[in-house]
Design a protein around this motif. Structure first.
Motif, PDB file in Angstrom:
ATOM      1  N   ALA A 145       0.834  -1.208   0.000  1.00  0.00           N
ATOM      2  CA  ALA A 145       0.000   0.000   0.000  1.00  0.00           C
ATOM      3  C   ALA A 145       0.868   1.257   0.000  1.00  0.00           C
ATOM      4  N   LEU A 146       1.899   1.286   0.819  1.00  0.00           N
ATOM      5  CA  LEU A 146       2.788   2.458   0.893  1.00  0.00           C
ATOM      6  C   LEU A 146       3.579   2.621  -0.398  1.00  0.00           C
ATOM      7  N   GLU A 147       4.031   1.516  -0.974  1.00  0.00           N
ATOM      8  CA  GLU A 147       4.745   1.598  -2.257  1.00  0.00           C
ATOM      9  C   GLU A 147       3.827   2.161  -3.340  1.00  0.00           C
ATOM     10  N   GLY A 148       2.553   1.751  -3.318  1.00  0.00           N
ATOM     11  CA  GLY A 148       1.590   2.276  -4.287  1.00  0.00           C
ATOM     12  C   GLY A 148       1.375   3.765  -4.129  1.00  0.00           C
ATOM     13  N   GLN A 149       1.302   4.242  -2.870  1.00  0.00           N
ATOM     14  CA  GLN A 149       1.124   5.678  -2.630  1.00  0.00           C
ATOM     15  C   GLN A 149       2.336   6.465  -3.115  1.00  0.00           C
ATOM     16  N   LEU A 150       3.535   5.928  -2.914  1.00  0.00           N
ATOM     17  CA  LEU A 150       4.744   6.620  -3.376  1.00  0.00           C
ATOM     18  C   LEU A 150       4.804   6.682  -4.897  1.00  0.00           C
ATOM     19  N   LEU A 151       4.364   5.621  -5.548  1.00  0.00           N
ATOM     20  CA  LEU A 151       4.402   5.592  -7.012  1.00  0.00           C
ATOM     21  C   LEU A 151       3.467   6.632  -7.627  1.00  0.00           C
ATOM     22  N   LYS A 152       2.379   6.966  -6.903  1.00  0.00           N
ATOM     23  CA  LYS A 152       1.425   7.945  -7.415  1.00  0.00           C
ATOM     24  C   LYS A 152       1.956   9.375  -7.337  1.00  0.00           C
ATOM     25  N   ALA A 184       4.926  17.282  -2.916  1.00  0.00           N
ATOM     26  CA  ALA A 184       5.096  15.836  -3.063  1.00  0.00           C
ATOM     27  C   ALA A 184       6.241  15.343  -2.186  1.00  0.00           C
ATOM     28  N   GLN A 185       7.321  16.170  -2.136  1.00  0.00           N
ATOM     29  CA  GLN A 185       8.462  15.785  -1.312  1.00  0.00           C
ATOM     30  C   GLN A 185       8.107  15.805   0.169  1.00  0.00           C
ATOM     31  N   SER A 186       7.262  16.773   0.551  1.00  0.00           N
ATOM     32  CA  SER A 186       6.855  16.854   1.962  1.00  0.00           C
ATOM     33  C   SER A 186       6.011  15.639   2.351  1.00  0.00           C
ATOM     34  N   ILE A 187       5.224  15.118   1.363  1.00  0.00           N
ATOM     35  CA  ILE A 187       4.443  13.901   1.620  1.00  0.00           C
ATOM     36  C   ILE A 187       5.349  12.677   1.518  1.00  0.00           C
ATOM     37  N   ARG A 188       6.287  12.735   0.536  1.00  0.00           N
ATOM     38  CA  ARG A 188       7.154  11.603   0.283  1.00  0.00           C
ATOM     39  C   ARG A 188       8.013  11.251   1.505  1.00  0.00           C
ATOM     40  N   ALA A 189       8.507  12.256   2.184  1.00  0.00           N
ATOM     41  CA  ALA A 189       9.424  12.018   3.304  1.00  0.00           C
ATOM     42  C   ALA A 189       8.779  11.154   4.393  1.00  0.00           C
ATOM     43  N   PRO A 190       7.596  11.547   4.932  1.00  0.00           N
ATOM     44  CA  PRO A 190       6.984  10.681   5.948  1.00  0.00           C
ATOM     45  C   PRO A 190       6.524   9.339   5.379  1.00  0.00           C
ATOM     46  N   LEU A 191       6.067   9.356   4.085  1.00  0.00           N
ATOM     47  CA  LEU A 191       5.683   8.090   3.467  1.00  0.00           C
ATOM     48  C   LEU A 191       6.876   7.150   3.364  1.00  0.00           C
ATOM     49  N   GLN A 192       8.027   7.706   2.977  1.00  0.00           N
ATOM     50  CA  GLN A 192       9.236   6.901   2.860  1.00  0.00           C
ATOM     51  C   GLN A 192       9.657   6.373   4.225  1.00  0.00           C
ATOM     52  N   THR A 193       9.496   7.227   5.251  1.00  0.00           N
ATOM     53  CA  THR A 193       9.813   6.792   6.621  1.00  0.00           C
ATOM     54  C   THR A 193       8.907   5.635   7.031  1.00  0.00           C
ATOM     55  N   ASP A 194       7.598   5.801   6.729  1.00  0.00           N
ATOM     56  CA  ASP A 194       6.645   4.731   7.052  1.00  0.00           C
ATOM     57  C   ASP A 194       6.964   3.457   6.277  1.00  0.00           C
ATOM     58  N   LEU A 195       7.347   3.633   4.993  1.00  0.00           N
ATOM     59  CA  LEU A 195       7.665   2.473   4.168  1.00  0.00           C
ATOM     60  C   LEU A 195       8.901   1.748   4.699  1.00  0.00           C
ATOM     61  N   ASP A 196       9.936   2.522   5.053  1.00  0.00           N
ATOM     62  CA  ASP A 196      11.150   1.920   5.607  1.00  0.00           C
ATOM     63  C   ASP A 196      10.836   1.145   6.888  1.00  0.00           C
ATOM     64  N   LYS A 197       9.962   1.744   7.723  1.00  0.00           N
ATOM     65  CA  LYS A 197       9.570   1.086   8.976  1.00  0.00           C
ATOM     66  C   LYS A 197       8.775  -0.189   8.679  1.00  0.00           C
ATOM     67  N   ALA A 198       7.847  -0.082   7.692  1.00  0.00           N
ATOM     68  CA  ALA A 198       7.021  -1.245   7.335  1.00  0.00           C
ATOM     69  C   ALA A 198       7.881  -2.367   6.759  1.00  0.00           C
ATOM     70  N   ARG A 199       8.874  -2.004   5.923  1.00  0.00           N
ATOM     71  CA  ARG A 199       9.777  -3.020   5.364  1.00  0.00           C
ATOM     72  C   ARG A 199      10.596  -3.680   6.465  1.00  0.00           C
ATOM     73  N   SER A 200      11.023  -2.865   7.432  1.00  0.00           N
ATOM     74  CA  SER A 200      11.790  -3.410   8.557  1.00  0.00           C
ATOM     75  C   SER A 200      10.921  -4.376   9.370  1.00  0.00           C
ATOM     76  N   GLU A 201       9.656  -3.980   9.606  1.00  0.00           N
ATOM     77  CA  GLU A 201       8.736  -4.853  10.348  1.00  0.00           C
ATOM     78  C   GLU A 201       8.474  -6.138   9.564  1.00  0.00           C
ATOM     79  N   GLU A 202       8.345  -5.988   8.233  1.00  0.00           N
ATOM     80  CA  GLU A 202       8.128  -7.161   7.383  1.00  0.00           C
ATOM     81  C   GLU A 202       9.314  -8.118   7.487  1.00  0.00           C
ATOM     82  N   THR A 203      10.516  -7.555   7.426  1.00  0.00           N
ATOM     83  CA  THR A 203      11.729  -8.366   7.519  1.00  0.00           C
ATOM     84  C   THR A 203      11.835  -9.044   8.873  1.00  0.00           C
ATOM     85  N   ASP A 204      11.576  -8.261   9.948  1.00  0.00           N
ATOM     86  CA  ASP A 204      11.668  -8.820  11.304  1.00  0.00           C
ATOM     87  C   ASP A 204      10.622  -9.911  11.525  1.00  0.00           C
ATOM     88  N   THR A 205       9.405  -9.664  11.004  1.00  0.00           N
ATOM     89  CA  THR A 205       8.329 -10.643  11.162  1.00  0.00           C
ATOM     90  C   THR A 205       8.674 -11.938  10.432  1.00  0.00           C
TER      91      THR A 205
END
Length: 515
Positions: free
Chosen positions: A216-223, A370-391
């Motif tokens: 979902a986060l990757e899709g939002q970033l692509l838009k 877009a960059q102002s939205i991208r930054a927190p989205l990227q942070t959320d995505l990095d966190k989600a990827r980390s959680e995915e990896t840890d899980t």
């Protein structure tokens, strides 16, 4: 060595038996034609104890071919010299229980039966076919229950052995054994199995959620618009465009002032013109009055002096009206002069310049937003990827541990089975099955005869396999219990076991007979 004997069994309205008393000896032969109730006598024993047939399945003993009031079964047992009279019945569709002929609660009845002997062990000794109906893991547990399990250190080493001739001291623990050795310092293996079975189930669900969140986060970033290579340069360009637009806007607003002034003067001029017209109208009204030479009331002719007086009055009234008109004309001319002095400025070019700059700024502002939205989205995505990896790592770790536990149990069973195998004469224990699609070996437990599984044996072979199994279980469990062989007509040379032997044999055209 625990000794269990069945002294007698009594049936009242139990299946085909309206009233039946069976006394058992060291060897009891039950014969008769089919449908004479031979097997029901064996069920009479298992139903009294457990409410089941001899295979452990729920049994309904109520008669189907005659009317009855109550169903009742009693079993007189002797365990190590102590006798117990146990009864079970059905009265008015309710289960009833008796201990030494005294009505008892279901829980008390079950507790005393449980205290006498283990259910699975007794049924396996009484009717060995029951053993083969159990799940393979239950069969293995029952078979290995009476053998001393090998030490964990020995199992870890054998799990890691690379060659039969490898010396114990030269064995290096493989990853599974090393992991279990470390974990079992804190938890016993059943606890580890429970912990990691739950963790795997939890992480299976959590991993699917984590994957969905990442997607979902990757899709939002692509838009979002493509990120600029130098956002600071874009911000600087945006700031410069803002300054230029503000400067142009100020000029446009200054150009609006003459326009507003002209609109005010035009409004004032319209009022002044109306004022002049109104003054003129009033003056002309007086100016156009006709001087009459006779009195309007009596119609008598006026003398010369009166006429002159009327003319003088007219002139007196015209003078202030003329002055009012002249004043209104003067004010109008002053407004016209001011209006003529106002110069309008053409701002169309300035507006075009401003609009062009605003279009440019739309691009920079969009990129910055877009960059102002991208930054927190990227942070959320990095966190989600980390959680995915840890899980995933936690899930895979639990899978690895569960596989290690499975390997440990298989090796432990193999080592224990080696001790049990020596007690059999014709039976062998198979601990693994090969998966054809992968070639891998999967743990199992199956007792075979002549390399054939129980399901492939003939009726006679099954009977012999059951008799041998019961003898081994009896010796291992240090318990002597009655052994029943149904359809014994297909079995030859049945050796008397250490305990009671009950043979059920079909004899054509013969009524039920018990010896």
């Amino acid at each position: 060595m625990t000794l269990i004997k069945i002294i007698s069994a009594t049936a009242h309205n139990f299946k085909a038996h309206r009233d039946l008393i069976v006394t058992f000896g060291e060897r009891t032969e039950i014969t008769g034609d089919n449908a004479q109730g031979k097997s029901s006598i064996l069920e009479l024993i298992s139903w009294t104890l457990y409410g089941t047939d001899v295979l452990g399945s729920k049994l309904d003993p109520t008669p189907t071919n005659y009317k009855y009031d109550i169903v009742k079964a009693e079993l007189l047992l002797e365990v190590d010299g102590n006798q117990f009279l146990l009864g079970r019945g059905i009265e008015k569709n309710k289960a009833t229980y008796y201990i030494n002929e005294v009505p008892a609660k279901a829980g008390d009845f079950e507790e005393i039966v449980k205290s006498l002997f283990d259910r699975d062990l007794f049924l396996s000794l009484f009717n060995p076919t029951y053993f083969y109906t159990l799940h393979w893991s239950k069969q293995r547990e029952l078979m290995m229950r009476f053998t001393t399990p090998p030490a964990a250190k020995e199992v870890f080493a054998e799990m890691s052995r690379l060659a039969p001739e490898q010396k114990f001291k030269d064995i290096t623990l493989n990853p599974q054994a090393a992991k279990l050795q470390e974990l079992t310092k804190k938890h016993i293996r059943p606890q580890l199995k429970e912990i990691h079975t739950k963790n795997k189930a939890d992480k299976d669900t959590a991993y699917k959620r984590a994957q969905g969140k990442v997607e979902a986060l990757e899709g939002q970033l692509l838009k979002l618009t493509e990120a600029p290579t130098d956002i600071e340069a874009v911000k600087a360009e945006d700031a410069e465009l803002y300054v230029q637009i503000e400067a142009l806007q100020q000029k446009i607003e200054l150009a609006d002032e003459p326009k507003r002034k002209r609109m005010v003067l035009e409004s004032s001029l319209a009022s002044a013109q109306q004022k002049v017209a109104a003054a003129k109208e009033r003056y002309l009204k007086v100016h156009g009055e006709v001087i009459s030479e006779e009195c309007p009331t009596c119609k008598r002719a006026l003398d010369l002096e009166s006429i002159e007086s009327v003319k003088a009055n007219k002139e007196e009234r015209k003078a202030p009206l003329r002055a009012e008109h002249d004043q209104a004309v003067t004010e109008r001319k002053a407004i016209e002069a001011n209006l003529a002095s106002v110069e309008l400025i053409d701002v169309s070019e300035l507006i075009e310049q401003r609009n062009a700059l605003e279009k440019l700024r739309d691009v920079t502002a969009t990129a910055i937003h877009a960059q102002s939205i991208r930054a927190p989205l990227q942070t959320d995505l990095d966190k989600a990827r980390s959680e995915e990896t840890d899980t995933l790592a936690s899930r895979n770790d639990s899978i690895f541990i569960l596989e290690a536990l499975k390997a440990y149990e298989a090796k432990e069973a193999e080592l224990q089975a080696a001790k049990v195998q020596g007690m059999f004469t014709t039976l062998t224990i198979s601990l693994f099955k090969e998966i054809k699609s992968t070639g891998e070996r999967e743990p199992k437990f199956e007792i075979e005869r002549d390399n054939k599984p129980y399901s492939k044996l003939s009726r006679s072979e099954r009977a012999h396999a059951g008799i041998e199994l019961a003898a081994v279980l009896s010796e291992m469990g240090e318990i002597i219990a009655p052994l029943a062989v149904d359809d014994s007509e297909s079995v030859f040379r049945i050796k008397q076991p250490k305990g009671q032997l009950i043979l059920v044999k079909a004899v054509e055209d013969q009524k039920l007979d018990i010896k």
